[in-house]
Design a protein around this motif. Structure first.
Motif, PDB file in Angstrom:
ATOM      1  N   LYS A  70       0.829  -1.195   0.000  1.00 36.46           N
ATOM      2  CA  LYS A  70       0.000   0.000   0.000  1.00 36.46           C
ATOM      3  C   LYS A  70       0.871   1.256   0.000  1.00 36.46           C
ATOM      4  CE  LYS A  70      -3.834  -2.172   2.492  1.00 36.46           C
ATOM      5  NZ  LYS A  70      -4.701  -2.143   3.712  1.00 36.46           N
ATOM      6  N   PRO A  71       0.386   2.340  -0.609  1.00 31.25           N
ATOM      7  CA  PRO A  71       1.161   3.584  -0.608  1.00 31.25           C
ATOM      8  C   PRO A  71       1.354   4.113   0.812  1.00 31.25           C
ATOM      9  CG  PRO A  71      -0.635   3.684  -2.204  1.00 31.25           C
ATOM     10  CD  PRO A  71      -0.866   2.468  -1.374  1.00 31.25           C
ATOM     11  N   TYR A  72       2.481   4.789   1.034  1.00 28.35           N
ATOM     12  CA  TYR A  72       2.749   5.433   2.315  1.00 28.35           C
ATOM     13  C   TYR A  72       1.999   6.754   2.341  1.00 28.35           C
ATOM     14  CZ  TYR A  72       5.216   7.857   6.046  1.00 28.35           C
ATOM     15  OH  TYR A  72       5.512   8.558   7.180  1.00 28.35           O
ATOM     16  N   LEU A  73       1.134   6.942   3.338  1.00 29.60           N
ATOM     17  CA  LEU A  73       0.272   8.114   3.385  1.00 29.60           C
ATOM     18  C   LEU A  73       0.615   8.993   4.570  1.00 29.60           C
ATOM     19  CD1 LEU A  73      -3.160   6.410   2.580  1.00 29.60           C
ATOM     20  CD2 LEU A  73      -1.578   7.501   0.983  1.00 29.60           C
ATOM     21  N   PRO A  74       0.915  10.263   4.313  1.00 32.95           N
ATOM     22  CA  PRO A  74       1.182  11.189   5.421  1.00 32.95           C
ATOM     23  C   PRO A  74      -0.116  11.625   6.082  1.00 32.95           C
ATOM     24  CG  PRO A  74       1.262  12.370   3.357  1.00 32.95           C
ATOM     25  CD  PRO A  74       1.038  10.924   3.006  1.00 32.95           C
ATOM     26  N   ASN A  75       0.009  12.224   7.255  1.00 28.61           N
ATOM     27  CA  ASN A  75      -1.188  12.660   7.963  1.00 28.61           C
ATOM     28  C   ASN A  75      -0.831  13.713   8.991  1.00 28.61           C
ATOM     29  OD1 ASN A  75      -4.026  12.337   9.032  1.00 28.61           O
ATOM     30  ND2 ASN A  75      -2.859  11.714  10.840  1.00 28.61           N
ATOM     31  N   ILE A  76      -1.621  14.770   9.037  1.00 28.87           N
ATOM     32  CA  ILE A  76      -1.490  15.785  10.070  1.00 28.87           C
ATOM     33  C   ILE A  76      -2.833  15.892  10.781  1.00 28.87           C
ATOM     34  CG2 ILE A  76      -1.147  18.239  10.561  1.00 28.87           C
ATOM     35  CD1 ILE A  76       0.699  18.399   8.185  1.00 28.87           C
ATOM     36  N   GLU A  77      -2.818  15.729  12.096  1.00 26.52           N
ATOM     37  CA  GLU A  77      -4.062  15.870  12.848  1.00 26.52           C
ATOM     38  C   GLU A  77      -4.328  17.349  13.113  1.00 26.52           C
ATOM     39  OE1 GLU A  77      -5.807  13.238  16.256  1.00 26.52           O
ATOM     40  OE2 GLU A  77      -4.717  14.888  17.204  1.00 26.52           O
ATOM     41  N   VAL A  78      -5.492  17.789  12.676  1.00 25.76           N
ATOM     42  CA  VAL A  78      -5.920  19.169  12.886  1.00 25.76           C
ATOM     43  C   VAL A  78      -6.948  19.174  14.014  1.00 25.76           C
ATOM     44  CG1 VAL A  78      -6.988  21.209  11.850  1.00 25.76           C
ATOM     45  CG2 VAL A  78      -5.539  19.694  10.458  1.00 25.76           C
ATOM     46  N   SER A  79      -6.639  19.875  15.076  1.00 28.88           N
ATOM     47  CA  SER A  79      -7.562  19.952  16.207  1.00 28.88           C
ATOM     48  C   SER A  79      -8.053  21.385  16.356  1.00 28.88           C
ATOM     49  CB  SER A  79      -6.874  19.491  17.493  1.00 28.88           C
ATOM     50  OG  SER A  79      -5.689  20.203  17.718  1.00 28.88           O
ATOM     51  N   TYR A  80      -9.347  21.511  16.626  1.00 29.32           N
ATOM     52  CA  TYR A  80      -9.932  22.845  16.734  1.00 29.32           C
ATOM     53  C   TYR A  80     -11.145  22.809  17.642  1.00 29.32           C
ATOM     54  CZ  TYR A  80     -13.069  21.053  13.055  1.00 29.32           C
ATOM     55  OH  TYR A  80     -13.969  20.306  12.326  1.00 29.32           O
ATOM     56  N   PHE A  81     -11.578  23.981  18.042  1.00 25.45           N
ATOM     57  CA  PHE A  81     -12.734  24.129  18.931  1.00 25.45           C
ATOM     58  C   PHE A  81     -13.761  25.033  18.265  1.00 25.45           C
ATOM     59  CE2 PHE A  81     -15.145  26.476  22.100  1.00 25.45           C
ATOM     60  CZ  PHE A  81     -15.564  25.486  22.965  1.00 25.45           C
ATOM     61  N   THR A  82     -15.027  24.621  18.342  1.00 21.84           N
ATOM     62  CA  THR A  82     -16.114  25.472  17.844  1.00 21.84           C
ATOM     63  C   THR A  82     -17.185  25.564  18.923  1.00 21.84           C
ATOM     64  OG1 THR A  82     -17.167  23.563  16.776  1.00 21.84           O
ATOM     65  CG2 THR A  82     -15.735  24.930  15.409  1.00 21.84           C
ATOM     66  N   SER A  83     -17.770  26.736  19.041  1.00 24.22           N
ATOM     67  CA  SER A  83     -18.779  26.936  20.082  1.00 24.22           C
ATOM     68  C   SER A  83     -20.132  26.366  19.681  1.00 24.22           C
ATOM     69  CB  SER A  83     -18.929  28.424  20.402  1.00 24.22           C
ATOM     70  OG  SER A  83     -19.248  29.156  19.230  1.00 24.22           O
ATOM     71  N   ASN A  84     -20.335  26.186  18.371  1.00 22.03           N
ATOM     72  CA  ASN A  84     -21.615  25.669  17.892  1.00 22.03           C
ATOM     73  C   ASN A  84     -21.399  24.557  16.880  1.00 22.03           C
ATOM     74  OD1 ASN A  84     -23.441  27.663  19.213  1.00 22.03           O
ATOM     75  ND2 ASN A  84     -22.331  29.113  17.909  1.00 22.03           N
ATOM     76  N   ALA A  85     -22.360  23.656  16.824  1.00 20.92           N
ATOM     77  CA  ALA A  85     -22.329  22.610  15.805  1.00 20.92           C
ATOM     78  C   ALA A  85     -22.693  23.207  14.460  1.00 20.92           C
ATOM     79  CB  ALA A  85     -23.295  21.490  16.177  1.00 20.92           C
TER      80      ALA A  85
END
Length: 925
Positions: free
Chosen positions: A826-841
């Motif tokens: 399988k191809p090697y896949l990079p990944n960056i976890e993006v974390s964020y906060f929102t006050s509303n859905a």
């Protein structure tokens, strides 16, 4: 119906509790370990294809395999509990019944919530009743009618109740009839049905009363019953004339039907053995001092007395000369030498009961005879309540198996037995399946997982790929990467890397990432912060060791009372603590607090009895269960006992004050924590599990325990095991219960479920690795979970913002991105976890920009109110790359997967909610 309604209402409230949690998306990762496994309670094997079976773990849920245990799939991830008592499967329809609540009646045999049923192989579960039974012994599905199920319910573990005995349903669990009720302390532990006639069934009743300080696992109501109408009516078969014991010493009974009329029974006979004739010996024995007079003691040979003291590891200060002087001046009595050697382990293992016996009936249970002569020594000792395993090959009446410690086999109908355990098989045996169609094929479940043999026990495979370890305690060191340490139920103490990922690659190297450093029932661990190789760990009832992992140097200690004083009472999970002020100082607690100033070499008592004084019984009670020293002041120590007392000293033990009078009384103090943020602040959790009280009890005091305030508001009725402060934000608290983890951002005024990716499982301990900002969860059934809490620690700075984006991790560019080594990889896949906060859905727009004007990537994301996480794979559109990077004459290559990836450089990641945008730097090195 009332109990069923309350259960459904509780599930509804729990769902809504979880649904509104702002941390419900914070990801947890299981970091093993799996090799030591956990306690198995039952199997259900497809009789037509025995490589397909289900295995139930005591507190680790139900798992399925169709490749003979090479791999397993979790079946109860969405179920409301992982506490298993028994599993029954109708293989024709695929219908599964789970009797929840473990049957072993052990210290950590968690209560269940009734009978769970699935008609879609475990995708969804319905509770079909018996919610107050708490613990299920056995279930049998009528092989001719899937809707007809007979259940043996043991009932509450620590209290009397009526929902126990035998229940039967004829409509698939819509309604139940209590077809056998004996009394409020007697349930049914086992059922066995004739392999050829579903109308003929046998049942074993079990009278037991357990308290925190005593367990009586026998009684005259323990007996064998029979039904000839598929479990609708029952007749008691054992009495004084039947040949089977029927007195108050009858304990747990296991059953195995060979045919309509032939039935085997394994009895835990708690009657005392006949007194043995004393064998004269030159050496002194513990029992010699129990009735010895002072005059006779003075005449003892000095060399023999010295040898006795040395052999039994008396403190070096006790010599024949000094002990004789103490007896002579009346400060001690001869019996004190026997008392000195009496502790919880000796009581548990040395009680001279008859123990395991095998009986057989050939006339349908009317009469019984013991199959063997003498005693089956070494199988049960004095705790047969933990086992009860017997099986017979239904094609060979002479092939009988019984389990305890160890697993035994008979080829002559129970006349003689031999051990068939091997070096890779755990010694405590709980479940067995014998293949009647393939001689020698046996599947065994024990406290260490699943083992399979095809040659009747000569050789076994170990099928432990599941992280179902039962942790009591966890801790971490400061190495890079840091290690996680912990003690397991019946599987010792282990440590391993926090970066662990489940893989079978270790089998080719022979080096499993986690290493064992202690045996027995693994308990608490402390690591010297100055030298991460110096580790203190131990097993049940206060047997601890100081180990240098690098050199192998080991010191064992189990501090004893002064000769002539009352013996120390050590808790099953004896607490230890290295002082945060001086890592040479080790605290250890019995019913009194002990302190070592030299790393466990010597101990001194720094308190009187800090409990209510204990109670008479066969389980140590009136013990200290938790210790905490304030980081603000050396010698400012809190203790909490199993009988409800919290005590405080401010002067290193010179004086003590009881500070728990205003709290609920008589509960187990599961944790007391001196705050690391405010000197006068202290947290306490109480636990009513050992009286079948499952309410949540959590408190805080801002004045060293003079006054307390409840912080359990809104928590469901789950017993609390642990509370921890966040080291960064004093408002942030973490709490572990018998079913879930919770977090509070306001010092306990409000709580939110914090268990994304973790099934409903008991959480015994929590620890935070401060440098890495990781929370480690030690579960009692699903090993370890890890979550990074860096974002949670910023909540009180972002909670009023519409949207907040947290710092992004740097990533290193690789020519491997999107590429594979061959057409088969399988191809090697990079990944960056993006974390964020929102006050509303709602939705947010995520963009990657080369600069303020050039957008290289854009995506719209659905979000929940609170913390959100998404993975960015570092890919961008080919068009945007060419339009921007083409002008800079940067050579761009597609990966084998057809995607284009960001070149090295600095970019911006922008998040937009409504008309509010936030950015963070995105660095590709």
């Amino acid at each position: 119906m009332k109990n069923k309604f309350l259960f459904l209402l509780f599930l509804f409230l729990s769902f809504n509790f979880f649904g509104q949690s702002i941390v419900k998306n914070v990801p947890f990762t299981n970091i093993g370990p799996s090799v030591m496994s956990g306690r198995v309670v039952d199997f259900d094997v497809n009789p037509d294809q025995p490589t397909e079976f289900y295995v139930a773990y005591a507190s680790g849920g139900l798992w399925y395999t169709n490749n003979n245990g090479t791999s397993f799939t979790a079946v109860t991830e969405t179920a409301p509990t992982q506490n298993m008592g028994d599993v029954a499967v109708d293989w024709k329809s695929g219908t599964i019944y789970i009797g929840t609540g473990e049957s072993n009646s052990s210290r950590s045999s968690y209560a269940g919530i009734g009978i769970l049923k699935s008609t879609d192989k475990g995708k969804t579960w319905t509770n079909v009743g018996l919610t107050d039974s708490h613990h299920i012994g056995r279930m049998i599905i009528n092989k001719n009618n899937t809707d007809e199920v007979v259940v043996g319910a043991i009932g509450h573990l620590y209290s009397s109740n009526a929902e126990r005995g035998i229940f039967k349903t004829t409509d698939g669990g819509k309604s139940w009839k209590n077809v056998l009720f004996i009394d409020n302390n007697t349930g049914v532990i086992d059922l066995s049905v004739s392999p050829t006639n579903p109308d003929i069934m046998y049942a074993a009743s079990w009278e037991r009363t357990r308290k925190a300080w005593d367990f009586d696992g026998a009684g005259e109501h323990s007996a064998i019953y029979k039904s000839t109408d598929a479990g609708s009516t029952w007749t008691k078969m054992t009495n004084a004339k039947s040949g089977f014991p029927s007195d108050g010493g009858v304990g747990r009974i296991g059953l195995a039907a060979f045919s309509d009329d032939v039935i085997f029974a394994l009895l835990d006979n708690q009657n005392r053995r006949p007194a043995e004739k004393k064998v004269t010996s030159e050496g002194l024995k513990k029992e010699d001092f129990e009735t010895m007079s002072t005059v006779d003691f003075s005449k003892l040979d000095t060399k023999k007395l010295d040898e006795f003291l040395k052999t039994n590891r008396f403190d070096k200060k006790y010599t024949a000369k000094s002990v004789k002087e103490k007896v002579e001046n009346g400060s001690i009595k001869p019996i004190d030498l026997s008392v000195y050697l009496t502790d919880a382990n000796s009581v548990m293992f040395d009680t001279p009961v008859i123990g395991a016996e095998v009986y057989k009936s050939t006339d349908g249970g009317k009469t019984w005879s013991k199959t063997h002569k003498g005693f089956i020594d070494g199988l049960y000792s004095s705790y047969g309540y933990y086992f009860g395993l017997i099986a017979v090959n239904t094609k060979n009446e002479d092939k009988v198996y019984i389990g305890g410690v160890p697993l035994l086999k008979s080829v002559d109908g129970g006349k003689t037995f031999k051990s068939i355990g091997r070096e890779n098989v755990h010694s405590d045996h709980q479940a067995i399946w014998v293949n009647p169609n393939l001689n020698g094929h046996v599947i065994n479940g024990n406290d260490g997982g699943v083992n399979i043999t095809y040659d009747d026990g000569e050789n076994w495979t170990k099928n432990n790929s599941l992280a179902v370890g039962q942790y009591y305690y966890v801790n971490v060191d400061n190495k890079k990467p840091y290690n996680v340490y912990g003690g397991f139920q019946d599987n010792g103490v282990w440590y391993g890397p926090s970066t662990y990922k489940a893989s079978k690659s270790w089998e080719s190297t022979g080096e499993y990432p986690y290493k064992r450093i202690g045996g027995g029932d693994g308990m608490q661990v402390q690591i010297d912060s100055r030298d991460n190789n110096l580790v203190y760990s131990g097993s049940q009832f206060g047997y601890y060791t100081r180990l240098n992992i690098e050199t192998g140097e080991r010191l064992s200690f189990n501090p004893k009372h002064e000769l002539g004083d009352s013996p120390y009472r050590y808790n099953w999970q004896t607490p230890i603590l290295l002082s945060p002020h001086n890592q040479d100082i080790l605290y250890m607690a019995a019913n009194k607090l002990l302190r070592s100033m030299d790393k466990g070499e010597n101990f001194e008592v720094i308190s009187g009895d800090l409990t209510t004084g204990g109670k008479k019984g066969n389980v140590p009670f009136g013990t200290i269960a938790t210790i905490s020293e304030s980081p603000f002041q050396f010698g400012m120590i809190y203790t909490g006992s199993d009988d409800g007392l919290i005590q405080l000293t401010k002067d290193g033990g010179v004086t003590w004050s009881k500070i728990s009078d205003d709290l609920p009384q008589g509960l187990w103090v599961s944790r007391v924590i001196a705050s690391q943020h405010e000197k006068n602040r202290v947290y306490a959790t109480l636990n009513g599990y050992r009286s079948d009280d499952f309410k949540a009890y959590a408190y805080v005091s801002e004045d060293m325990g003079n006054t307390w305030k409840s912080i359990a508001n809104g928590l469901p009725d789950y017993s609390i095991n642990v509370i921890k402060e966040d080291p960064t934000d004093e408002n942030l608290l973490y709490l572990g219960t018998d079913n879930e983890v919770y977090v509070s951002f306001d010092k306990g005024q409000n709580w939110q479920v914090f268990s994304h990716g973790i099934p409903k499982v008991a959480v015994h301990d929590l620890v935070i690795q401060e440098r890495e900002k990781d929370l480690i969860i030690g579960t009692h059934g699903r090993s370890l979970y890890k979550a990074n809490i860096a974002t949670l620690q910023q909540y009180n700075t972002v909670k009023n913002k519409t949207v907040a984006l947290f710092k992004l991790p740097e990533t290193r560019h690789s020519s491997r991105w999107g590429n594979s080594w061959s057409q088969f990889s399988k191809p090697y896949l990079p990944n960056i976890e993006v974390s964020y906060f929102t006050s509303n859905a709602g939705t947010v727009k995520l963009e990657v920009l080369a600069d303020e004007k050039n957008v290289l990537y854009s995506e719209t994301l659905k979000t929940d109110s609170g913390f959100n996480f998404t993975n960015y794979d570092v890919s961008v559109s080919e068009k945007s790359l060419k339009s921007y990077f083409g002008k800079k004459k940067i050579e761009l290559k597609k990966g084998d997967n057809g995607k284009c990836y960001l070149p090295k450089g600095e970019y911006l990641l922008r998040l937009t909610s409504g008309n509010v945008s936030v950015t963070e730097k995105l660095v590709v090195k």
